[in-house]
Every structure is written in C-alpha cells, then in structure tokens.
Design an enzyme around this catalytic site. Structure first.
Site, mmCIF file in Angstrom:
data_model
loop_
_atom_site.group_PDB
_atom_site.id
_atom_site.type_symbol
_atom_site.label_atom_id
_atom_site.label_comp_id
_atom_site.label_asym_id
_atom_site.label_seq_id
_atom_site.Cartn_x
_atom_site.Cartn_y
_atom_site.Cartn_z
ATOM 1 N N ASP A 274 59.105 149.182 71.441
ATOM 2 C CA ASP A 274 57.814 148.490 71.352
ATOM 3 C C ASP A 274 57.246 148.201 72.734
ATOM 4 O OD1 ASP A 274 57.498 148.529 68.659
ATOM 5 O OD2 ASP A 274 58.310 146.528 68.301
ATOM 6 N N ASP A 586 65.074 138.992 59.289
ATOM 7 C CA ASP A 586 66.389 139.372 58.780
ATOM 8 C C ASP A 586 66.797 138.524 57.581
ATOM 9 O OD1 ASP A 586 66.329 137.337 60.602
ATOM 10 O OD2 ASP A 586 68.169 137.858 61.627
HETATM 11 O O1 LIG Z 1 58.027 143.060 68.685
HETATM 12 C C1 LIG Z 1 59.244 143.155 68.684
HETATM 13 C C2 LIG Z 1 60.087 142.059 68.927
HETATM 14 C C3 LIG Z 1 61.465 142.243 68.931
HETATM 15 N N1 LIG Z 1 62.007 143.466 68.714
HETATM 16 C C4 LIG Z 1 63.485 143.638 68.746
HETATM 17 O O2 LIG Z 1 64.118 142.745 67.887
HETATM 18 C C5 LIG Z 1 65.452 142.520 68.324
HETATM 19 C C6 LIG Z 1 65.809 141.054 68.287
HETATM 20 O O3 LIG Z 1 65.117 140.333 69.271
HETATM 21 P P1 LIG Z 1 65.815 139.251 70.204
HETATM 22 O O4 LIG Z 1 64.762 138.731 71.075
HETATM 23 O O5 LIG Z 1 67.026 139.808 70.822
HETATM 24 O O6 LIG Z 1 66.169 138.134 69.164
HETATM 25 P P2 LIG Z 1 67.572 137.402 68.841
HETATM 26 O O7 LIG Z 1 67.279 135.993 68.560
HETATM 27 O O8 LIG Z 1 68.593 137.672 69.856
HETATM 28 O O9 LIG Z 1 67.933 138.145 67.484
HETATM 29 C C7 LIG Z 1 68.359 137.582 66.265
HETATM 30 O O10 LIG Z 1 67.317 136.983 65.497
HETATM 31 C C8 LIG Z 1 66.250 137.854 65.079
HETATM 32 C C9 LIG Z 1 65.380 137.088 64.145
HETATM 33 O O11 LIG Z 1 64.925 135.923 64.704
HETATM 34 C C10 LIG Z 1 66.755 139.081 64.390
HETATM 35 O O12 LIG Z 1 65.685 139.965 64.181
HETATM 36 C C11 LIG Z 1 67.794 139.744 65.230
HETATM 37 O O13 LIG Z 1 68.290 140.901 64.603
HETATM 38 C C12 LIG Z 1 68.905 138.758 65.493
HETATM 39 O O14 LIG Z 1 69.948 139.366 66.238
HETATM 40 C C13 LIG Z 1 65.546 143.111 69.735
HETATM 41 O O15 LIG Z 1 66.272 144.319 69.665
HETATM 42 C C14 LIG Z 1 64.110 143.359 70.082
HETATM 43 O O16 LIG Z 1 63.968 144.431 70.935
HETATM 44 C C15 LIG Z 1 61.184 144.545 68.468
HETATM 45 O O17 LIG Z 1 61.650 145.653 68.288
HETATM 46 N N2 LIG Z 1 59.823 144.363 68.455
#
Ligand SMILES: O=c1ccn([C@@H]2O[C@H](COP(=O)(O)OP(=O)(O)O[C@H]3O[C@H](CO)[C@@H](O)[C@H](O)[C@H]3O)[C@@H](O)[C@H]2O)c(=O)[nH]1
Ligand SMILES: [Mn+2]
Length: 835
Positions: A274, A586
């Site tokens: 993205d 999720d």
């Molecule tokens: O516009 C976006 C925003 C995020 N992501 C991806 O979403 C994932 C999760 O984002 P992150 O910022 O790492 O969030 P976390 O809080 O670490 O992730 C947890 O919480 C999220 C929900 O809040 C879930 O989607 C994730 O799978 C879960 O691991 C990453 O791979 C991002 O690259 C995208 O692809 N597009």
C-alpha cells in the site's frame, strides 16, 4: 463438590474428576479454591458452601496418544461417530482415561503409517474437542433456560466474582464499575455480576486443549503423503509504508515464507504494497535472486529459522544442526550483500535499475495498479522456490481503500485468478515464519474428511523476537498465548488475530456451514463483474483448483480486479472477504466466520510458528493500543472520593472491605502465578499489569473517542500503521535506552499525565488532611487512598517522565495541559459538594 445436589451432565462431571486427578492441569484449580476458602473463612453469609471447580478440558497430548494407541488396537472404536453434526461426548474414551497416568507414558506416539490413519486420528481429536465444547454449550443453555440447579449457578457466580469483579474494581478500566458500585452498596454482588458473556469468557479460558504433542507425529506422517495430494497454498504479506515498515524486514518475512518446508510448486507468495514503494519492489527483486541460493541451502541443512537476518544474527537459538557447515554460505550472504544493498538503497535513494519505470513520479495516494510477477517456478521444479508476486492496488483520492482489509480483499481476488489455492496464509509484514513446518502443521488440521466441515481457519500463535527483558511495554502477550488463546478452543475456537492464520478460501467467500450447496449462486452474484473471477470463485466453492500454468498468463485479468472501482456494487467487505469499517478487521472477520457456524483451531507448535516485532517506545505502543481499544476507562473515582471526602469502596469496618482486598490480592497472586508458570519473571508480570493500566487509561480512551467520532460521523477511523523499529543488525548500540518509556507531543499522553497529577494531588490532600467535612459522616477512607497509591505505582514511567529529559521526559506542553485539567477536575469535584 457436594455430590448429591449437583446435576451436571454426567460426562462433564467425569471430566472434572479427570482434571482433579491430572497434575498437569491441577494448578488451574488453585485460584478458585483458594479464594473460596478465604471468603468462607471471612464468613460471608451469602456465600456458597460447596467447593468451586474449574472447568478444564483434559484433552492433552497424553490423552491423544492414548487415544491413538487405542485406535490402533481396535480400529472399530467410534469410527462413525465423528460424522454426525452433534458429536458424541468422549464417552468411549473412558476406558483409557481412567487407566491412570502411569499408562500414559508407556504408550508410544502413534506411528501412523498411512493417510487413513491420520484422518482417523484427526477425526478423533475433533470429536473429543467438539464434545468438550458441546458439554459447555449444553450447560450454558441450561443456565440461560433457567432450569439449572442452584449449585451450578453459585459456581458460575463465583467465577464471575473472581474474574469480573477483581478485574473491574481493581483496574478501573471498564464501565462495569458502575455495576460494581451498585452491587457494593447493596452488598448483593451476585445479581449484577452474572451475564452470559462473562460466563462464556471465563469458562472458555479454562477449557484448554492442546494439539501440540499430536502435531509432531502427524507432521511426520503427513510427510509420507504423496505430494500430489497436498493442496496449493497462497501466502499473503501486506505492507503499507516503506518508512515505518523497512523493506529489509519485509524481505526477511518473504524469504522465510519462500523457504518453508512444503513442495515449492504448491506455494505462491503475494506481497501487497500500500506504500507503492519502488524500494520495496527493488528489495523483493533482490530477495528473489537471493532466494535461489537461500532456499536450497535451507533445505539441504535443514535450517530452522529461515529468515536470513535472524539466521545470521548470531543468536544460537536460531541455528540448526547443520549450521556449522554454513560458513560457505555466510560468505555467500556477504557477497550477495542483500542486507547492505537494501540498506544502502534506502539511505541513498540509490536504486540499481530493475525496471522501475512504472514507479517514476508516482504518488502513493493516487496511482494505477502495479502488478508484477517477480519470479515464477515455471518448470514446477521441486527444488525451486515458490512464485513471488508484487502488487500495489490502485489508489485514488476520492475512493476509500479500507486499509488492510481492502488490501487483503484485492489479494484474495488477484490470487484467485492467478493460483486460486484453496488455502490462504496471511501474515503481517513483520511476522516471519520461525517454524519451517507451519504449512504442514496447518494442513494437519485443515485436511481430513470430517474436519473439512468444521474448521474454517487455523490461527497460529504470535510471538515477538528480541523482546526486551521483563517486557517493559507489556506487549509480548505470552500469557495470552499460553492460556487465553488455548482456552477458546472449546467454544468454536480462538479469534482470528490478523496474522499467522490459514484460511479456507471458500469460507472467505462467505460460505455458510449449514448451507454449503445452495448459496453458491448467490455468492457468485456478489463477487463483481469479472467473468474470470466468477469462474475461479465457483471452482473454489466446489473445492476444485483451476490454477493456470503460469502466473504471468493471468496478469491481464488480474488487472481488472485490483482497481479501486471494482468493488463498487459488490459485497466485498460486507458479505465477502475481510470486513470493512473497523481497523481491527481481523477480529470482526473472525467473528463473522464463527457466527456462520464454523469453528477455528489454535496451534502453538514448538518451535513457535511466527515471530514479529512488538512496538517499543511509548508513542508506538500507544498508537497500536489506541487502535485496538474500544472501551472507556474510569480512573477518577478514588480521587473524586478523596477530594470530596466521600467513598466508593466499603469502609474498613465493613466486611465487604475485606472481600475487596482479598479479591485484589488473589487476583494479583493468580496472574502472577500465570506468569511464573509461563516461565516469565515477576518483573514481567508487574510490567504487564502496569502497562494494562496505562494503556486502558490513555490509548484506550482515545480509541473510544475515535469510535465515538466515527459513530457520530464526524470522522472516519484511520488505520495508523505500527512502527516496526527493529534493526537488522545485532549490535547493541541502541540498547542503552531499550525498555525505557519514551514520550512525544501526542495528546495521547495527556490523560495519563493528568491521572498521575490528580492522584499525586489527592494523596497530598489526604496526607495533610485538607479534605472538607464528610457528608454522611463517613468520608473517604483507606480503600480510596490505597487505590491512589496503587495507580501512582502503575504510572511510575509517567512519574519518571515528569522529571525526564528529551524523549524520556513528558513535554512541558503536555504537563501544562494536564495541570489545567487537574485544576478543572478539582474545581468540579468541589462544586459537586457545594451544590
Ligand atoms: O492501509 C494499510 C494499513 C496496514 N496494512 C498492513 O496491516 C498490517 C498490520 O498493521 P500494523 O500496523 O503492523 O498493526 P498491528 O497492530 O501490529 O497488527 C495487529 O492488529 C491489526 C488490527 O488492528 C491486524 O490487522 C494485524 O494483523 C495484527 O497483527 C501490516 O502488515 C500493514 O502493512 C496495510 O496493508 N494497509
Ligand atoms: Mn504489526
């Protein structure tokens, strides 16, 4: 238990007995019995007099081993039972179970030799597990139906009391405190504390089931299944920002996936970017070159950790037995300079040309689709490595693209046209595969005639690498993994956690469990206008695969479905795919699947399946928590009481005061025991307790506000990507500050600072006896003061922050804002007693 009056279903009772006897799970009983004894000792009149019991599903590796041994001896045992929709309770296992613990160790693990044996064992795991769940569901129905036996109700209330009340009163973190207040006033706790949701949650926590022991042997036998029978698997990695999510991290995740222990021509890896970053693309191209050496190397030496930066980090735990022969390879790694090349490209914007023309002049919020097949295993070579596809979906300013959920839906469609694998693995860009056998592990649960009808997804445990000592940010989630997640196995299974999860494609397409055949037509109408996609979805729903020979053949059709207008007028994000409207897509998506009747499985293999990086530093932790939060917090009650000289806790003279104290102490002792049992330190426990208080009162408050704004349609929720700030080097240069709380100008730190200041103020007020005369002659007391002291202890990092410098100090502007709020609070509190 007082025998006669309890009428639990027969089998349930038996299973409780088993638990009592089993030393492995016996520890789970300590807490309720302990708390119950003390409360009894205090002689609370209304208290149930029978012994409380914990509910633990005694489905352990030993049990499964016995089960498998029994099966081998007598193949006729309950073979047919598993196919019925209401599974039989595990009554047929009685003979083995009661034979005692000694026999368990003698029984060798099942040496299943053919496919049907595996299936059968799996059937039985599932039968036993659903039976456990079913018993609970029956009981819950009984309770809801009202025709329960009184003892049982008491039991439930007791549970509620321990967990609910202790959590609520003492963490001040949920609106249930209102109920608690009412309850305390009337000393009639129980009526307020019972709610089906809580029963469900608390019971589920203790229904632990373990597949782990079984899986090892299953994986071994699955290796013998002819390769043709193993299904295709698509692996998705999402990334959103080349700065917050450095390409080197993504590359390592991708390499760890490309190198998993599974026939490589059955796998394909899709990266959704993205951030639309040429750097990410370039890094992936370089990674695919590296993979040509890396994957065969891993296979040859049976390397355990297949993410190169972890493998070469010098951490001994990542090495395999064959790693001493790796010096040649170390050499190779250095020559390839994969790491150095990427770091260099990032720092100097110096990218060796690799067809980057499409990226020139690109605006990441406004660009066309970029879809590139970086590598494909055209010859279907067994010793090759899986295909690798780069995708940056179309973005236009006036289209909402739904963050990660949107990215996952595009990936689902594009992969549907390219490979259409029946199973999809989804990982965040910072979660590398730590166990090369993950796909095999997942297949152990997803394959099999009976299981096919049941399990919608297999969620692997999450763990974090380079976790700081004692978990100062309270985000390693160890206890969550060891106890909570397993616990949900009994009730449809654990949540979908967003990463490290294998989904069945057809269920992502919205298939209902009870209506598998007839809804297909409806689903096809909803997927959108692409004829090819409809065809591929139809295939997926019927369980066929129509994978084209070459990935690149379907690029043109894939372009149609990755545009930002494609979803217009379709059901993507509502009935299909990952759900929109929440940044915790999720949880929402997982619940939707459960609500359709499907179950899920939680797997926690050894070595652990996936490792990610947990955010460090104050701001990153807060951003993540704010996004996860939906609950409001109540942290001002004790202060209010002290200032106005009133009370919300029972007075020391009242019996209920001791109840509160006892619950407080035992709750903390119990959580401490959980940490110790999970092999963690006292310090780690304290850090987690403290961070739980801090996040509920700061980040969660903001989460609540942003949800409110969204509901009022004032603003949309925005997915703020968590910063992945782990470097790939193993030098300890930045470790001096590791674990220290950092602050920035963000308003998210204002509530925390305010709470701290208020508490400090009221402590001074009560020490100096500056309170006004009490209304009811009672006034505030020990309870309220203790609460304040406790909160100050919890907010210790903030207290240090008041005096810290630079990023370790709370900015002056934040302190001023907080001080103003404190004055306002004091003034308002005083006003309430004037008026
Ligand atoms: O516009 C976006 C925003 C995020 N992501 C991806 O979403 C994932 C999760 O984002 P992150 O910022 O790492 O969030 P976390 O809080 O670490 O992730 C947890 O919480 C999220 C929900 O809040 C879930 O989607 C994730 O799978 C879960 O691991 C990453 O791979 C991002 O690259 C995208 O692809 N597009
Ligand atoms: Mn993350």
């Amino acid at each position: 238990m007082s025998g006669a009056s309890i009428s639990f279903p027969h089998l349930f009772l038996r299973s409780l007995n088993e638990v009592h006897r089993s030393s492995a799970v016996g520890h789970a009983l300590i807490y309720p019995i302990f708390i119950h004894r003390i409360l009894l000792f205090l002689g609370l009149a209304d208290f149930p007099s029978s012994e409380p019991v914990h509910v633990v599903g005694p489905l352990s590796a030993t049990f499964l081993r016995q089960r498998a041994a029994l099966l081998r001896a007598d193949p006729s045992v309950s073979r047919g039972a598993s196919s019925s929709s209401v599974p039989l309770p595990p009554s047929s296992t009685g003979a083995v179970e009661t034979s005692g613990g000694a026999a368990a160790t003698d029984v060798p693990p099942p040496t299943t030799s053919d496919d049907s044996d595996i299936r059968r064992t799996l059937d039985h795991v599932l039968t036993a597990q659903t039976a456990q769940g079913q018993v609970l569901v029956d009981i819950l129905d009984e309770i809801r139906g009202g025709d329960f036996i009184f003892d049982w109700l008491e039991l439930v209330e007791l549970f509620r009391l321990y967990l609910g009340a202790s959590l609520c009163i003492l963490s001040f973190s949920s609106c249930h405190i209102v109920f608690i207040l009412l309850a305390l006033k009337s000393l009639n706790w129980f009526r307020f504390l019972i709610s089906p949701r809580y029963i469900r949650e608390t019971l589920a926590t203790f229904l632990s089931c373990s597949y782990c022991g079984l899986c090892e042997s299953l994986v071994r036998s699955l290796r013998r299944v002819p390769e043709v029978e193993l299904p295709l698997v698509d692996m998705f990695v999402t990334t959103a920002d080349p700065v917050l999510e450095p390409p080197i991290i993504i590359v390592n995740v991708v390499l760890s996936l490309l190198a998993v222990d599974y026939p490589s021509h059955k796998l394909a890896c899709y990266v959704s970017d993205d951030g639309c970053s040429p750097l990410t693309y370039y890094s992936l191209v370089e990674a695919s070159k590296f993979a040509k050496l890396w994957v065969p190397f891993c296979n040859k030496y049976n390397v355990q950790v297949r993410a190169p930066f972890r493998y070469f980090s010098g951490d001994d735990s990542t090495k395999s037995s064959g790693s001493d022969t790796s010096s040649n390879f170390q050499q190779e790694w250095k020559q390839m300079k994969l790491g150095a090349k990427i770091v260099d490209a990032v720092q100097n914007q110096n990218i060796v040309p690799c067809d980057l023309t499409v990226f020139s002049e690109i605006d990441r919020k406004n660009h066309p689709i970029i879809l590139k097949v970086i590598w494909e295993n055209k010859e279907g070579l067994l010793d090759g490595f899986p295909g690798l596809v780069y995708l940056s979906r179309e973005k236009r300013p006036n289209h909402s693209h739904h963050y990660k959920a949107g990215a996952m839906n595009v990936l689902t469609r594009v992969s549907g046209l390219m490979t259409n694998a029946p199973y999809m693995l989804n990982v965040d860009c910072d979660m590398y595969a730590n166990n090369p056998k993950i796909v095999l592990h997942a297949m152990c649960l997803l394959l099999g005639s009976n299981i096919e009808k049941e399990i919608a997804f297999v969620q692997f445990s999450q763990a974090f690498y380079e976790g700081l000592k004692d978990d100062p940010y309270g985000n390693q989630l160890v206890v969550m993994r060891e106890y909570m997640a397993c616990g949900f196995s009994g009730l449809q299974g654990c949540f979908y956690r967003g990463t490290g999860c294998f989904h069945r494609r057809k269920i992502i397409y919205g298939l209902q469990l009870d209506n598998i055949a007839s809804v297909n037509e409806e689903i096809l109408k909803r997927v959108g206008s692409s004829k090819e996609l409809m065809k591929s979805v139809a295939h997926a729903l019927k369980g066929k695969t129509n994978s084209p020979d070459h990935l690149s053949n379907s690029i043109d059709t894939a372009y149609q479905v990755a545009g930002c207008g494609y979803e217009h007028g379709t059901s993507w994000g509502r009935q299909l795919g990952w759900l929109y409207g929440s940044t915790t897509e999720d949880i929402l998506t997982g619940l939707r699947i459960h609500s359709k009747g499907w179950k899920s499985a939680f797997l926690c293999p050894n070595p652990l399946a996936f490792f990610g990086c947990a955010p460090s530093g104050g701001p990153a932790v807060m951003t993540q928590q704010k996004r996860w939060a939906t609950e409001l917090c109540y942290a001002f009650l004790p202060q209010y009481c002290i200032i106005t000289n009133s009370h919300f806790l029972p007075k020391a003279q009242e019996q209920a005061f001791y109840t509160a104290i006892v619950i407080f102490v035992i709750y903390h002792l119990y959580t401490l025991s959980e940490y110790l049992r999970a092999g963690l330190s006292v310090r780690a426990w304290w850090n987690n307790q403290r961070m739980a208080r801090i996040t509920t009162m700061t980040a969660w408050l903001f989460g609540f506000l942003s949800v409110t704004l969204k509901l009022l349609r004032i603003s949309e929720t925005v997915f703020e990507v968590t910063k992945k700030d782990k470097s790939t080097s193993s030098n300890g240069a930045h470790d001096v500050d590791a674990g220290r709380f950092t602050f920035d100008e963000s308003p998210v730190f204002v509530p925390g600072t305010t709470i701290l200041l208020v508490h400090l103020t009221v402590l001074v007020v009560s020490l100096l006896n500056l309170q006004p005369p009490a209304h009811d002659g009672l006034g505030s007391g020990l309870g309220e003061v203790l609460c304040s002291v406790w909160l100050v202890l919890c907010f210790w990092p903030f207290l240090k922050g008041l005096f810290g410098k630079g990023k370790h100090g709370i900015p002056l502007s934040t302190i001023c804002k907080s001080a103003a709020l404190v004055l306002l609070f004091l003034h308002l509190s005083r006003m309430t007693i004037m008026g």
